[in-house]
Design a protein around this motif. Structure first.
Motif, PDB file in Angstrom:
ATOM      1  N   GLU A  14       0.928  -1.430   0.088  1.00  0.00           N
ATOM      2  CA  GLU A  14      -0.217  -0.127  -0.014  1.00  0.00           C
ATOM      3  C   GLU A  14       0.849   1.717  -0.065  1.00  0.00           C
ATOM      4  OE1 GLU A  14      -2.885   0.389   3.165  1.00  0.00           O
ATOM      5  OE2 GLU A  14      -4.561  -1.860   2.710  1.00  0.00           O
ATOM      6  N   LYS A  15       1.707   1.201   0.704  1.00  0.00           N
ATOM      7  CA  LYS A  15       2.851   2.236   0.556  1.00  0.00           C
ATOM      8  C   LYS A  15       3.524   2.548  -0.560  1.00  0.00           C
ATOM      9  CE  LYS A  15       3.953   1.769   5.417  1.00  0.00           C
ATOM     10  NZ  LYS A  15       4.986   1.805   7.025  1.00  0.00           N
ATOM     11  N   THR A  22       3.173   4.156  -4.051  1.00  0.00           N
ATOM     12  CA  THR A  22       2.244   4.889  -3.715  1.00  0.00           C
ATOM     13  C   THR A  22       3.228   5.782  -5.803  1.00  0.00           C
ATOM     14  OG1 THR A  22       2.896   6.551  -2.877  1.00  0.00           O
ATOM     15  CG2 THR A  22       1.049   5.544  -2.288  1.00  0.00           C
ATOM     16  N   TYR A  45       4.717   3.414 -13.182  1.00  0.00           N
ATOM     17  CA  TYR A  45       4.022   3.164 -11.585  1.00  0.00           C
ATOM     18  C   TYR A  45       2.460   2.116 -12.313  1.00  0.00           C
ATOM     19  CZ  TYR A  45       1.329   3.569  -7.890  1.00  0.00           C
ATOM     20  OH  TYR A  45       0.576   2.973  -6.368  1.00  0.00           O
TER      21      TYR A  45
END
Length: 274
Positions: free
Chosen positions: A141-142, A144, A207
């Motif tokens: 989750e981190k 980004t 990303y």
């Protein structure tokens, strides 16, 4: 080599086949120029025999087997195979775990590999495993877009090629030379391109490609260049690999270029990847 899709697949499969089992014996030949261990065979026997298996954590480069109060760790080219009770076992192994129901986990090594023990809850001494535990993985989750941008802007990063940026220094846990090939293909970026040369809007594309490509690889049980716990190749058909590049580019139909770069091979489409 174990990268994120294989680490996640093996963790899931180990949880399925070893639930509720305990180790009754440990065997193997602790030898080989490119096989790295923490301790000797008697050390592993002392720490693991009698220990019960519990649910493994999802890691990025590592496979963890929680046995008793120990974490048995595998990385790089360690091949982990499960054998049902009564099955014929390979004649040679680097490490074999024998369980109370007669089943066995056999570990061999391709090229090079690491096998280690870490006591749960204790201070981590292995530098690379410490980074694995404390760092940020590509599907965490981190991880980004802002985190990726920060990595790209960090001192020294702009001068790096995309291969060096993604696959060295453990900046993004779980990405090695294997998975980065399709990530870059899906992003339309060549492996040799410098981070500083990315155009406007390309970092978000990269990303999104990291996330979507790795999720698909993990969902399909790993890449078709690597085998799972049962000796089957993964279900994800790699495009930019020794197995897939001769089929040509699925987007433009042209040929795919293979080059030696930074100690390994890289693949790219000269038309679809800038």
């Amino acid at each position: 080599m174990i990268e994120l899709p294989e680490a996640r697949t093996l963790a899931r499969q180990l949880g399925e086949v070893l639930h509720g089992k305990s180790v009754v014996d440990v065997s193997g030949a602790f030898e080989g120029k490119f096989s790295f261990y923490s301790g000797d065979l008697e050390f592993y026997k002392d720490k693991l025999v009698g220990g019960a298996f519990s649910e493994p954590e999802k890691r990025n480069f590592y496979v963890e087997l929680p046995i008793g109060n120990q974490l048995l760790l595998f990385r790089d080219g360690v091949n982990i195979r499960y054998f049902e009770p009564g099955a014929k076992l390979p004649k040679a192994s680097k490490l074999s775990l024998h369980f109370d129901d007669g089943s066995t986990i056999v570990c061999t090594v391709s090229m090079y590999g690491f096998l280690g023990l870490q006591e749960a809850g204790k201070e981590i001494e292995n530098e690379y495993y410490g980074l694995e535990v404390s760092g940020i993985g590509a599907l965490d989750e981190k991880f980004t877009l802002g985190h990726l941008a920060g990595l790209a802007e960090a001192p020294g990063s702009p001068k790096l090629s995309m291969k060096a940026f993604l696959a060295t220094g453990q900046r993004i846990l779980g990405i090695g030379n294997g998975v980065l090939q399709d990530i870059l293909f899906n992003a339309g970026i060549r492996p040799r391109r410098k981070v500083s040369e990315l155009g406007d809007g390309q970092l978000p594309v990269l990303y999104n490609s990291i996330i979507s490509t790795l999720e698909e690889m993990a969902r399909l049980g790993g890449r078709d260049t690597e085998k799972d716990l049962h000796g089957n190749y993964g279900g994800y058909a790699t495009i930019m690999s020794s197995k897939g590049y001769k089929n040509g580019c699925p987007k433009c139909g042209g040929g795919i270029t293979k080059e030696a770069y930074m100690g390994g091979s890289v693949y790219y489409c000269p038309v679809c990847q800038e």
